[in-house]
Motif scaffolding. Structure first.
Motif, PDB file in Angstrom:
ATOM      1  N   LEU A   1       0.829  -1.200   0.000  1.00 51.91           N
ATOM      2  CA  LEU A   1       0.000   0.000   0.000  1.00 51.91           C
ATOM      3  C   LEU A   1       0.865   1.252   0.000  1.00 51.91           C
ATOM      4  O   LEU A   1       0.560   2.227  -0.668  1.00 51.91           O
ATOM      5  CB  LEU A   1      -0.907   0.012   1.234  1.00 51.91           C
ATOM      6  N   PHE A   2       1.928   1.191   0.777  1.00 48.91           N
ATOM      7  CA  PHE A   2       2.810   2.345   0.911  1.00 48.91           C
ATOM      8  C   PHE A   2       4.147   2.011   0.280  1.00 48.91           C
ATOM      9  O   PHE A   2       4.678   0.919   0.470  1.00 48.91           O
ATOM     10  CB  PHE A   2       2.993   2.709   2.393  1.00 48.91           C
ATOM     11  N   THR A   3       4.678   2.945  -0.478  1.00 52.32           N
ATOM     12  CA  THR A   3       5.965   2.729  -1.128  1.00 52.32           C
ATOM     13  C   THR A   3       6.962   3.768  -0.651  1.00 52.32           C
ATOM     14  O   THR A   3       6.611   4.920  -0.380  1.00 52.32           O
ATOM     15  CB  THR A   3       5.840   2.815  -2.656  1.00 52.32           C
TER      16      THR A   3
ATOM     17  N   GLU B   1      11.480   1.458   6.656  1.00 48.55           N
ATOM     18  CA  GLU B   1      10.768   0.179   6.602  1.00 48.55           C
ATOM     19  C   GLU B   1       9.821   0.029   7.787  1.00 48.55           C
ATOM     20  O   GLU B   1       8.686  -0.432   7.635  1.00 48.55           O
ATOM     21  CB  GLU B   1      11.761  -0.971   6.552  1.00 48.55           C
ATOM     22  N   ALA B   2      10.255   0.435   8.964  1.00 49.32           N
ATOM     23  CA  ALA B   2       9.403   0.368  10.153  1.00 49.32           C
ATOM     24  C   ALA B   2       8.193   1.286   9.997  1.00 49.32           C
ATOM     25  O   ALA B   2       7.070   0.929  10.372  1.00 49.32           O
ATOM     26  CB  ALA B   2      10.202   0.742  11.396  1.00 49.32           C
ATOM     27  N   ARG B   3       8.408   2.466   9.440  1.00 49.05           N
ATOM     28  CA  ARG B   3       7.312   3.429   9.250  1.00 49.05           C
ATOM     29  C   ARG B   3       6.313   2.909   8.219  1.00 49.05           C
ATOM     30  O   ARG B   3       5.106   3.085   8.387  1.00 49.05           O
ATOM     31  CB  ARG B   3       7.877   4.794   8.820  1.00 49.05           C
ATOM     32  N   VAL B   4       6.806   2.263   7.154  1.00 46.99           N
ATOM     33  CA  VAL B   4       5.912   1.697   6.134  1.00 46.99           C
ATOM     34  C   VAL B   4       5.037   0.616   6.767  1.00 46.99           C
ATOM     35  O   VAL B   4       3.828   0.562   6.529  1.00 46.99           O
ATOM     36  CB  VAL B   4       6.722   1.139   4.935  1.00 46.99           C
ATOM     37  N   VAL B   5       5.635  -0.237   7.600  1.00 50.22           N
ATOM     38  CA  VAL B   5       4.863  -1.288   8.280  1.00 50.22           C
ATOM     39  C   VAL B   5       3.813  -0.660   9.191  1.00 50.22           C
ATOM     40  O   VAL B   5       2.650  -1.071   9.201  1.00 50.22           O
ATOM     41  CB  VAL B   5       5.802  -2.226   9.071  1.00 50.22           C
TER      42      VAL B   5
ATOM     43  N   ILE C   1      15.467   9.323  -1.878  1.00 48.44           N
ATOM     44  CA  ILE C   1      15.656  10.640  -2.489  1.00 48.44           C
ATOM     45  C   ILE C   1      17.142  10.947  -2.589  1.00 48.44           C
ATOM     46  O   ILE C   1      17.679  11.060  -3.684  1.00 48.44           O
ATOM     47  CB  ILE C   1      14.925  11.735  -1.684  1.00 48.44           C
ATOM     48  N   ALA C   2      17.804  11.080  -1.453  1.00 53.46           N
ATOM     49  CA  ALA C   2      19.248  11.336  -1.442  1.00 53.46           C
ATOM     50  C   ALA C   2      19.754  11.273  -0.012  1.00 53.46           C
ATOM     51  O   ALA C   2      19.034  11.602   0.942  1.00 53.46           O
ATOM     52  CB  ALA C   2      19.551  12.708  -2.033  1.00 53.46           C
ATOM     53  N   GLY C   3      21.008  10.863   0.145  1.00 55.35           N
ATOM     54  CA  GLY C   3      21.660  10.913   1.446  1.00 55.35           C
ATOM     55  C   GLY C   3      20.925  10.195   2.557  1.00 55.35           C
ATOM     56  O   GLY C   3      20.876  10.687   3.683  1.00 55.35           O
ATOM     57  N   GLY C   4      20.334   9.043   2.279  1.00 53.21           N
ATOM     58  CA  GLY C   4      19.643   8.291   3.316  1.00 53.21           C
ATOM     59  C   GLY C   4      18.249   8.806   3.620  1.00 53.21           C
ATOM     60  O   GLY C   4      17.618   8.378   4.575  1.00 53.21           O
ATOM     61  N   LEU C   5      17.749   9.739   2.816  1.00 47.25           N
ATOM     62  CA  LEU C   5      16.415  10.290   3.013  1.00 47.25           C
ATOM     63  C   LEU C   5      15.444   9.572   2.084  1.00 47.25           C
ATOM     64  O   LEU C   5      15.687   9.436   0.882  1.00 47.25           O
ATOM     65  CB  LEU C   5      16.424  11.799   2.703  1.00 47.25           C
ATOM     66  N   PHE C   6      14.348   9.081   2.659  1.00 48.27           N
ATOM     67  CA  PHE C   6      13.341   8.347   1.900  1.00 48.27           C
ATOM     68  C   PHE C   6      12.017   9.087   1.953  1.00 48.27           C
ATOM     69  O   PHE C   6      11.691   9.742   2.942  1.00 48.27           O
ATOM     70  CB  PHE C   6      13.149   6.940   2.474  1.00 48.27           C
ATOM     71  N   GLU C   7      11.232   8.952   0.888  1.00 49.47           N
ATOM     72  CA  GLU C   7       9.918   9.587   0.804  1.00 49.47           C
ATOM     73  C   GLU C   7       8.883   8.469   0.701  1.00 49.47           C
ATOM     74  O   GLU C   7       8.949   7.627  -0.185  1.00 49.47           O
ATOM     75  CB  GLU C   7       9.883  10.480  -0.440  1.00 49.47           C
ATOM     76  N   ILE C   8       7.921   8.458   1.624  1.00 50.80           N
ATOM     77  CA  ILE C   8       6.887   7.425   1.663  1.00 50.80           C
ATOM     78  C   ILE C   8       5.602   8.009   1.095  1.00 50.80           C
ATOM     79  O   ILE C   8       5.163   9.094   1.497  1.00 50.80           O
ATOM     80  CB  ILE C   8       6.638   6.942   3.102  1.00 50.80           C
ATOM     81  N   THR C   9       4.995   7.263   0.151  1.00 52.82           N
ATOM     82  CA  THR C   9       3.715   7.683  -0.421  1.00 52.82           C
ATOM     83  C   THR C   9       2.720   6.546  -0.271  1.00 52.82           C
ATOM     84  O   THR C   9       3.100   5.378  -0.208  1.00 52.82           O
ATOM     85  CB  THR C   9       3.861   8.023  -1.924  1.00 52.82           C
ATOM     86  N   GLY C  10       1.448   6.893  -0.233  1.00 55.92           N
ATOM     87  CA  GLY C  10       0.413   5.874  -0.118  1.00 55.92           C
ATOM     88  C   GLY C  10      -0.932   6.496   0.181  1.00 55.92           C
ATOM     89  O   GLY C  10      -1.064   7.720   0.323  1.00 55.92           O
ATOM     90  N   PRO C  11      -1.964   5.656   0.297  1.00 55.07           N
ATOM     91  CA  PRO C  11      -3.311   6.151   0.550  1.00 55.07           C
ATOM     92  C   PRO C  11      -3.422   6.810   1.932  1.00 55.07           C
ATOM     93  O   PRO C  11      -2.827   6.347   2.898  1.00 55.07           O
ATOM     94  CB  PRO C  11      -4.177   4.897   0.465  1.00 55.07           C
ATOM     95  N   GLY C  12      -4.134   7.885   1.985  1.00 57.46           N
ATOM     96  CA  GLY C  12      -4.348   8.587   3.252  1.00 57.46           C
ATOM     97  C   GLY C  12      -3.295   9.634   3.565  1.00 57.46           C
ATOM     98  O   GLY C  12      -3.446  10.395   4.517  1.00 57.46           O
ATOM     99  N   LEU C  13      -2.234   9.669   2.799  1.00 58.74           N
ATOM    100  CA  LEU C  13      -1.195  10.684   3.026  1.00 58.74           C
ATOM    101  C   LEU C  13      -1.422  11.830   2.043  1.00 58.74           C
ATOM    102  O   LEU C  13      -1.384  11.631   0.836  1.00 58.74           O
ATOM    103  CB  LEU C  13       0.208  10.093   2.816  1.00 58.74           C
TER     104      LEU C  13
END
Length: 133
Positions: free
Chosen positions: A77-79, A108-112, A83-95
């Motif tokens: 559901l969430f991907t 990974e913990a936040r996606v779960v 982005i850069a330098g260890g920074l990740f962007e999470i997208t998905g429904p409800g955001l």
């Protein structure tokens, strides 16, 4: 050894003498000659080409089924996108906006956590249990 009906005339050496097999006769075809006689049209059966086509179709169907099974995995559901330098962007429904998280393990913990929260919310909206219908 079963006797096969001869479909067209064939001259055959049975190891002792020459035998003329006429159309309509029944003859016990040796197993070693069976497939070649089918290919020649002397007796009825599946030709080597037909057998090869069936085997190819079976292999293709098995490969397609494997692909479906692999594709049948639940799509997340969430991907998370790096982005850069260890920074990740999470997208998905409800955001409303992508959520940014630093570190792969934290992402990974936040996606779960987001997935569990979303599924719990969906279950509550559907009357308190089960998957949506």
């Amino acid at each position: 050894m079963a006797k096969d009906k001869i479909l067209k005339q064939k001259v055959h050496h049975d190891g002792v003498s020459m035998v003329v097999l006429k159309s309509g006769d029944r003859y016990a075809v040796p197993d070693t000659l069976r497939q070649s006689w089918i290919d020649e049209g002397v007796i009825a059966g599946k030709t080597s080409k037909e057998i090869a086509k069936e085997e190819e179709a079976a292999r293709a169907a098995a490969a397609e089924q494997e692909d479906e099974e692999e594709d049948g995995d639940v799509t997340p559901l969430f991907t998370a996108k790096h982005i850069a330098g260890g920074l990740f962007e999470i997208t998905g429904p409800g955001l409303e906006q992508p959520e940014r998280v630093k570190g792969k393990a934290e992402t990974e913990a936040r996606v779960v956590a987001l997935t569990e929260a979303y599924e719990a919310q969906q279950a509550a909206n559907n009357g308190g249990g089960g998957a949506p219908i």
